[in-house]
Design a protein around this motif. Sequence first.
Motif, PDB file in Angstrom:
ATOM      1  N   THR A 124       1.972   2.956 -10.969  1.00  0.00           N
ATOM      2  CA  THR A 124       1.325   4.262 -10.877  1.00  0.00           C
ATOM      3  C   THR A 124       0.877   4.584  -9.453  1.00  0.00           C
ATOM      4  O   THR A 124       0.629   5.737  -9.133  1.00  0.00           O
ATOM      5  CB  THR A 124       0.099   4.356 -11.809  1.00  0.00           C
ATOM      6  N   PHE A 125       0.788   3.568  -8.602  1.00  0.00           N
ATOM      7  CA  PHE A 125       0.398   3.769  -7.207  1.00  0.00           C
ATOM      8  C   PHE A 125       1.615   3.934  -6.304  1.00  0.00           C
ATOM      9  O   PHE A 125       1.607   3.528  -5.148  1.00  0.00           O
ATOM     10  CB  PHE A 125      -0.474   2.611  -6.719  1.00  0.00           C
ATOM     11  N   ASP A 126       2.656   4.532  -6.844  1.00  0.00           N
ATOM     12  CA  ASP A 126       3.861   4.876  -6.093  1.00  0.00           C
ATOM     13  C   ASP A 126       4.579   3.652  -5.541  1.00  0.00           C
ATOM     14  O   ASP A 126       5.187   3.706  -4.474  1.00  0.00           O
ATOM     15  CB  ASP A 126       3.542   5.866  -4.962  1.00  0.00           C
ATOM     16  N   LEU A 147      -6.915   1.259 -12.562  1.00  0.00           N
ATOM     17  CA  LEU A 147      -7.864   0.470 -11.777  1.00  0.00           C
ATOM     18  C   LEU A 147      -9.152   0.199 -12.542  1.00  0.00           C
ATOM     19  O   LEU A 147      -9.778  -0.835 -12.348  1.00  0.00           O
ATOM     20  CB  LEU A 147      -8.207   1.184 -10.464  1.00  0.00           C
ATOM     21  N   LEU A 148      -9.528   1.107 -13.397  1.00  0.00           N
ATOM     22  CA  LEU A 148     -10.765   0.913 -14.137  1.00  0.00           C
ATOM     23  C   LEU A 148     -10.595  -0.077 -15.286  1.00  0.00           C
ATOM     24  O   LEU A 148     -11.464  -0.902 -15.534  1.00  0.00           O
ATOM     25  CB  LEU A 148     -11.250   2.261 -14.686  1.00  0.00           C
ATOM     26  N   ASN A 149      -9.451  -0.027 -15.966  1.00  0.00           N
ATOM     27  CA  ASN A 149      -9.261  -0.804 -17.185  1.00  0.00           C
ATOM     28  C   ASN A 149      -8.160  -1.856 -17.112  1.00  0.00           C
ATOM     29  O   ASN A 149      -7.943  -2.572 -18.081  1.00  0.00           O
ATOM     30  CB  ASN A 149      -8.943   0.139 -18.358  1.00  0.00           C
ATOM     31  N   PHE A 195     -14.386  -1.641  -6.470  1.00  0.00           N
ATOM     32  CA  PHE A 195     -12.928  -1.659  -6.331  1.00  0.00           C
ATOM     33  C   PHE A 195     -12.322  -0.290  -6.660  1.00  0.00           C
ATOM     34  O   PHE A 195     -11.230   0.031  -6.223  1.00  0.00           O
ATOM     35  CB  PHE A 195     -12.294  -2.713  -7.239  1.00  0.00           C
ATOM     36  N   ASN A 196     -13.017   0.509  -7.443  1.00  0.00           N
ATOM     37  CA  ASN A 196     -12.529   1.831  -7.828  1.00  0.00           C
ATOM     38  C   ASN A 196     -13.043   2.945  -6.919  1.00  0.00           C
ATOM     39  O   ASN A 196     -12.702   4.104  -7.126  1.00  0.00           O
ATOM     40  CB  ASN A 196     -12.936   2.147  -9.276  1.00  0.00           C
ATOM     41  N   SER A 197     -13.846   2.621  -5.954  1.00  0.00           N
ATOM     42  CA  SER A 197     -14.436   3.655  -5.100  1.00  0.00           C
ATOM     43  C   SER A 197     -13.415   4.203  -4.100  1.00  0.00           C
ATOM     44  O   SER A 197     -12.524   3.490  -3.636  1.00  0.00           O
ATOM     45  CB  SER A 197     -15.642   3.097  -4.347  1.00  0.00           C
ATOM     46  N   ASN A 198     -13.562   5.469  -3.787  1.00  0.00           N
ATOM     47  CA  ASN A 198     -12.699   6.087  -2.780  1.00  0.00           C
ATOM     48  C   ASN A 198     -12.852   5.401  -1.431  1.00  0.00           C
ATOM     49  O   ASN A 198     -11.903   5.315  -0.662  1.00  0.00           O
ATOM     50  CB  ASN A 198     -13.008   7.575  -2.640  1.00  0.00           C
TER      51      ASN A 198
END
Length: 185
Positions: free
Chosen positions: A85-87, A110-112, A176-179
């Motif tokens: 999903t991250f290309d 990334l969250l799950n 880890f999920n932060s912009n």
Amino acid sequence: VSSAPSPQPSLARSPRRLDAEAIRDSMLAISGQLDRTKGGEGVNLFTRKGQFDQWQPLPEPPKGAHRRMIYHTRIRGADDGMFKTFDLPDCGQVKDKRSDSTTPLQALNLLNGRFTLDQSTALTKRITAETSGDLKGGITRAFHLVLARPPTETELTACQTVAQREGLETVCRALFNSNEFLFLP
């Protein structure tokens, strides 16, 4: 008559998300799980699923799976369940440039995703050992490792509340999920 210089056009660029490889390898390095072995044979993370060369990720990572992503054997068209999903480039396509997208599936993965959960657990173990279980020190250490800066007072207070209620792993997963982790300025 003197004229004022014309204003220069802004040289600011839009933030750019890290590539799949950099996200994965950074998470492994931060959690202390990255295998830094150089060279050698690639690591196959897939098993044949059916009779027509369908592939699926192995249920458990094999030995060497925590090496840098450059050492992973890529199977054409196979979805790794996390980073496609991250290309991540499709090995069956020839392109001169990688696509660059931001989608809800990336955030959900990334969250799950199992990989993020595993790395959040590993990071929690690392910082708990380094800070002797001190919650405030652990949160501060997590910020230093993931974002390369200390938390603000507001962030520290919010993270302490979350860690007391949900556990320090949840704070690590949120970082880890932060912009700030995922994007270059």
